[in-house]
Design a protein around this motif. Structure first.
Motif, PDB file in Angstrom:
ATOM      1  N   GLU A  60       8.606  28.537   8.504  1.00 12.42           N
ATOM      2  CA  GLU A  60       9.569  29.339   7.745  1.00 12.42           C
ATOM      3  C   GLU A  60      10.699  29.867   8.623  1.00 12.42           C
ATOM      4  OE1 GLU A  60       6.328  32.455   8.722  1.00 12.42           O
ATOM      5  OE2 GLU A  60       6.713  30.290   8.891  1.00 12.42           O
ATOM      6  N   TYR A  61      10.484  29.904   9.943  1.00 13.48           N
ATOM      7  CA  TYR A  61      11.550  30.323  10.867  1.00 13.48           C
ATOM      8  C   TYR A  61      12.324  29.121  11.402  1.00 13.48           C
ATOM      9  CZ  TYR A  61       9.460  34.884  10.567  1.00 13.48           C
ATOM     10  OH  TYR A  61       8.986  36.080  10.077  1.00 13.48           O
ATOM     11  N   PHE A  62      11.657  27.961  11.449  1.00 15.63           N
ATOM     12  CA  PHE A  62      12.341  26.759  11.913  1.00 15.63           C
ATOM     13  C   PHE A  62      13.307  26.220  10.862  1.00 15.63           C
ATOM     14  CE2 PHE A  62      12.672  22.159  12.811  1.00 15.63           C
ATOM     15  CZ  PHE A  62      13.082  22.216  14.135  1.00 15.63           C
ATOM     16  N   GLU A  63      12.963  26.380   9.600  1.00 11.32           N
ATOM     17  CA  GLU A  63      13.794  25.796   8.541  1.00 11.32           C
ATOM     18  C   GLU A  63      15.246  26.270   8.591  1.00 11.32           C
ATOM     19  OE1 GLU A  63      13.674  24.724   3.801  1.00 11.32           O
ATOM     20  OE2 GLU A  63      12.350  26.285   4.561  1.00 11.32           O
ATOM     21  N   PRO A  64      15.523  27.572   8.739  1.00  5.84           N
ATOM     22  CA  PRO A  64      16.938  27.982   8.837  1.00  5.84           C
ATOM     23  C   PRO A  64      17.638  27.395  10.066  1.00  5.84           C
ATOM     24  CG  PRO A  64      15.540  29.865   8.344  1.00  5.84           C
ATOM     25  CD  PRO A  64      14.628  28.734   8.684  1.00  5.84           C
ATOM     26  N   PHE A  65      16.906  27.266  11.168  1.00  5.86           N
ATOM     27  CA  PHE A  65      17.455  26.656  12.378  1.00  5.86           C
ATOM     28  C   PHE A  65      17.834  25.200  12.102  1.00  5.86           C
ATOM     29  CE2 PHE A  65      16.506  24.113  16.232  1.00  5.86           C
ATOM     30  CZ  PHE A  65      17.431  24.651  17.106  1.00  5.86           C
ATOM     31  N   ARG A  66      16.952  24.483  11.455  1.00  2.00           N
ATOM     32  CA  ARG A  66      17.170  23.072  11.146  1.00  2.00           C
ATOM     33  C   ARG A  66      18.267  22.889  10.099  1.00  2.00           C
ATOM     34  NH1 ARG A  66      14.664  20.066   7.158  1.00  2.00           N
ATOM     35  NH2 ARG A  66      14.515  17.800   7.511  1.00  2.00           N
ATOM     36  N   MET A  67      18.271  23.737   9.078  1.00  2.00           N
ATOM     37  CA  MET A  67      19.200  23.587   7.965  1.00  2.00           C
ATOM     38  C   MET A  67      20.647  23.914   8.350  1.00  2.00           C
ATOM     39  SD  MET A  67      17.511  22.414   5.404  1.00  2.00           S
ATOM     40  CE  MET A  67      18.509  22.788   3.957  1.00  2.00           C
ATOM     41  N   MET A  68      20.842  24.537   9.490  1.00  2.00           N
ATOM     42  CA  MET A  68      22.194  24.811   9.965  1.00  2.00           C
ATOM     43  C   MET A  68      22.950  23.510  10.259  1.00  2.00           C
ATOM     44  SD  MET A  68      24.395  27.214  10.646  1.00  2.00           S
ATOM     45  CE  MET A  68      23.301  28.652  10.589  1.00  2.00           C
ATOM     46  N   ILE A  69      22.191  22.445  10.497  1.00  2.00           N
ATOM     47  CA  ILE A  69      22.764  21.156  10.893  1.00  2.00           C
ATOM     48  C   ILE A  69      22.676  20.175   9.725  1.00  2.00           C
ATOM     49  CG2 ILE A  69      22.549  19.233  12.518  1.00  2.00           C
ATOM     50  CD1 ILE A  69      23.444  21.930  13.764  1.00  2.00           C
ATOM     51  N   PRO A  70      23.735  19.422   9.429  1.00  2.00           N
ATOM     52  CA  PRO A  70      23.677  18.415   8.362  1.00  2.00           C
ATOM     53  C   PRO A  70      22.572  17.385   8.616  1.00  2.00           C
ATOM     54  CG  PRO A  70      25.949  18.769   9.055  1.00  2.00           C
ATOM     55  CD  PRO A  70      25.081  19.508  10.034  1.00  2.00           C
ATOM     56  N   GLU A  71      22.006  16.881   7.548  1.00  2.00           N
ATOM     57  CA  GLU A  71      20.845  15.989   7.643  1.00  2.00           C
ATOM     58  C   GLU A  71      21.092  14.792   8.550  1.00  2.00           C
ATOM     59  OE1 GLU A  71      17.645  13.719   4.691  1.00  2.00           O
ATOM     60  OE2 GLU A  71      19.360  14.806   3.856  1.00  2.00           O
ATOM     61  N   VAL A  72      22.291  14.247   8.518  1.00  2.00           N
ATOM     62  CA  VAL A  72      22.586  13.043   9.292  1.00  2.00           C
ATOM     63  C   VAL A  72      22.494  13.293  10.800  1.00  2.00           C
ATOM     64  CG1 VAL A  72      25.091  13.440   9.406  1.00  2.00           C
ATOM     65  CG2 VAL A  72      24.194  11.093   9.441  1.00  2.00           C
ATOM     66  N   GLU A  73      22.585  14.553  11.230  1.00  2.00           N
ATOM     67  CA  GLU A  73      22.552  14.878  12.655  1.00  2.00           C
ATOM     68  C   GLU A  73      21.224  15.469  13.116  1.00  2.00           C
ATOM     69  OE1 GLU A  73      26.271  16.683  14.343  1.00  2.00           O
ATOM     70  OE2 GLU A  73      26.768  16.946  12.222  1.00  2.00           O
ATOM     71  N   ARG A  74      20.256  15.591  12.230  1.00  2.00           N
ATOM     72  CA  ARG A  74      19.021  16.312  12.569  1.00  2.00           C
ATOM     73  C   ARG A  74      18.073  15.548  13.475  1.00  2.00           C
ATOM     74  NH1 ARG A  74      18.005  18.583   6.465  1.00  2.00           N
ATOM     75  NH2 ARG A  74      19.884  19.890   6.397  1.00  2.00           N
ATOM     76  N   GLY A  75      18.377  14.299  13.775  1.00  2.00           N
ATOM     77  CA  GLY A  75      17.539  13.556  14.712  1.00  2.00           C
ATOM     78  C   GLY A  75      17.663  14.043  16.141  1.00  2.00           C
ATOM     79  N   ASP A  76      18.709  14.815  16.426  1.00  2.00           N
ATOM     80  CA  ASP A  76      18.909  15.392  17.766  1.00  2.00           C
ATOM     81  C   ASP A  76      19.562  16.761  17.575  1.00  2.00           C
ATOM     82  OD1 ASP A  76      19.487  16.098  20.362  1.00  2.00           O
ATOM     83  OD2 ASP A  76      20.416  14.188  20.903  1.00  2.00           O
ATOM     84  N   LEU A  77      18.734  17.749  17.301  1.00  2.00           N
ATOM     85  CA  LEU A  77      19.250  19.075  16.961  1.00  2.00           C
ATOM     86  C   LEU A  77      19.973  19.733  18.130  1.00  2.00           C
ATOM     87  CD1 LEU A  77      16.240  20.364  14.842  1.00  2.00           C
ATOM     88  CD2 LEU A  77      18.554  19.899  13.998  1.00  2.00           C
ATOM     89  N   MET A  78      19.473  19.547  19.347  1.00  2.00           N
ATOM     90  CA  MET A  78      20.134  20.182  20.491  1.00  2.00           C
ATOM     91  C   MET A  78      21.563  19.689  20.654  1.00  2.00           C
ATOM     92  SD  MET A  78      17.221  20.543  23.465  1.00  2.00           S
ATOM     93  CE  MET A  78      16.391  19.000  23.092  1.00  2.00           C
ATOM     94  N   SER A  79      21.762  18.372  20.550  1.00  2.00           N
ATOM     95  CA  SER A  79      23.111  17.834  20.693  1.00  2.00           C
ATOM     96  C   SER A  79      24.015  18.297  19.557  1.00  2.00           C
ATOM     97  CB  SER A  79      23.069  16.298  20.729  1.00  2.00           C
ATOM     98  OG  SER A  79      22.441  15.850  21.905  1.00  2.00           O
ATOM     99  N   ALA A  80      23.462  18.373  18.344  1.00  2.00           N
ATOM    100  CA  ALA A  80      24.246  18.834  17.200  1.00  2.00           C
ATOM    101  C   ALA A  80      24.687  20.289  17.388  1.00  2.00           C
ATOM    102  CB  ALA A  80      23.431  18.674  15.918  1.00  2.00           C
ATOM    103  N   TYR A  81      23.771  21.118  17.874  1.00  2.00           N
ATOM    104  CA  TYR A  81      24.134  22.515  18.152  1.00  2.00           C
ATOM    105  C   TYR A  81      25.170  22.592  19.270  1.00  2.00           C
ATOM    106  CZ  TYR A  81      21.110  25.312  15.145  1.00  2.00           C
ATOM    107  OH  TYR A  81      20.555  25.945  14.066  1.00  2.00           O
ATOM    108  N   TYR A  82      25.019  21.769  20.282  1.00  2.00           N
ATOM    109  CA  TYR A  82      25.943  21.821  21.424  1.00  2.00           C
ATOM    110  C   TYR A  82      27.371  21.517  20.987  1.00  2.00           C
ATOM    111  CZ  TYR A  82      27.695  21.064  26.167  1.00  2.00           C
ATOM    112  OH  TYR A  82      28.400  21.136  27.343  1.00  2.00           O
TER     113      TYR A  82
END
Length: 323
Positions: free
Chosen positions: A165-187
């Motif tokens: 329930e805490y990871f979902e908001p972190f993950r949902m900040m990034i569009p689905e197409v970029e979620r395979g590499d969340l760190m790079s998407a955040y960077y």
């Protein structure tokens, strides 16, 4: 905080204030905040804070007997009271190792105890492996060696299974197409030009870590992660280091080179239920580090302020106080 089933004997020493503060220019870009507290003639200890980008907190001074220790704390490049704020230029592990040496020379310290947790353990190990002759002892907590698997466990998939329930908001900040590499998407967003997006991503990044740091969820800890300026420096600098593999020459460098520490006594304090920096890293380091003592705390997560971890660290500091 709820009552613990384990009885831990030690708590922090009383609060103290610095007796001296320094503004240290370490490059054309960066000025560091450095402070000294405790006994000016005492055993020198350098406190290496976490993050990277976390900055020092006043209570860190309280792990040390102020009559016996000369306590040296500094805010690493880009965070805390160091300037420029949240700056990524000339900000790598090896710049920080060099900064520690500059502090040692400035303060006329021959050798010191090195105390660090989480990312602070990473930088402490990097420093000690580079300058073993300047390191009296290591007191490490929540071991993080910045191996790729450690990063993926926390920022991609692993801890997400325990705190969904805490990871979902972190993950949902990034569009689905970029979620395979969340760190790079955040960077990309944390270093982009859209200030609103940058702030939103910094808040989400920092809130995820603060939500998972303790065995028992701590709302105050989560609120700390929502403080805008703190979150921005914390998220930007962390992500910068992580997408660059900590700027190490090879994967697993710190553990591969742990044999260089064979003559340096060490206490490693690790929370059993640490999901930010899981116990495997502490165990792997201990196996590769002759002479290290590993203390796994049975009812602690990642935070330095949990009772068992705090008690073990104070005991370790007392052990090396007259080294």
């Amino acid at each position: 905080m709820g009552k613990n089933v384990f009885d831990y004997p030690r708590t922090l020493y009383p609060p103290i204030q610095p007796y001296k503060e320094h503004r240290m220019k370490v490059s054309d870009v960066h000025d560091l905040h450095v402070e000294e507290s405790g006994n000016p003639e005492g055993n020198p200890v350098i406190v290496v804070h976490g993050g990277p980008g976390g900055g020092c907190e006043d209570f860190y001074r309280q792990f040390f007997n102020p009559k016996l220790y000369r306590i040296i704390m500094f805010d690493q490049r880009g965070c805390g009271k160091s300037l420029p704020f949240a700056c990524l230029e000339d900000n790598t592990t090896w710049h920080l190792v060099d900064d520690m040496e500059k502090i040692r020379v400035l303060l006329n310290v021959e050798k010191w105890v090195v105390f660090g947790g989480s990312w602070g353990s990473t930088l402490s190990l990097a420093y000690a492996e580079t300058h073993p002759s300047r390191t009296k002892a290591l007191i490490l907590r929540g071991i993080f060696t910045l191996r790729r698997d450690e990063l993926l466990f926390f920022y991609q998939e692993g801890s997400s299974w325990l705190f969904p329930e805490y990871f979902e908001p972190f993950r949902m900040m990034i569009p689905e197409v970029e979620r395979g590499d969340l760190m790079s998407a955040y960077y990309r967003r944390l270093t982009g030009s859209d200030e609103e997006v940058k702030r939103a991503c910094a808040d989400a990044w920092t809130r995820w870590e603060m939500s998972t740091s303790k065995l028992i969820l701590d709302e105050d800890k989560i609120k700390h992660g929502e403080e805008g300026d703190f979150a921005l420096a914390f998220a930007r600098i962390e992500c910068h280091y992580f997408v660059n593999g900590g700027f190490f020459k090879e994967e697993g460098q710190l553990i591969k080179n742990a044999h260089l520490l064979k003559d340096i006594p060490a206490v490693i304090v690790q929370g059993r239920y640490d999901v930010v920096c899981p116990a495997k890293s502490a165990y792997d380091l201990h196996k590769s580090y002759p002479g290290s003592v590993l203390r796994i705390i049975p009812d602690s997560g990642h935070s330095v302020s949990e009772p068992g971890t705090m008690s073990a660290l104070v005991e370790a500091c007392d052990q090396f106080a007259t080294l």
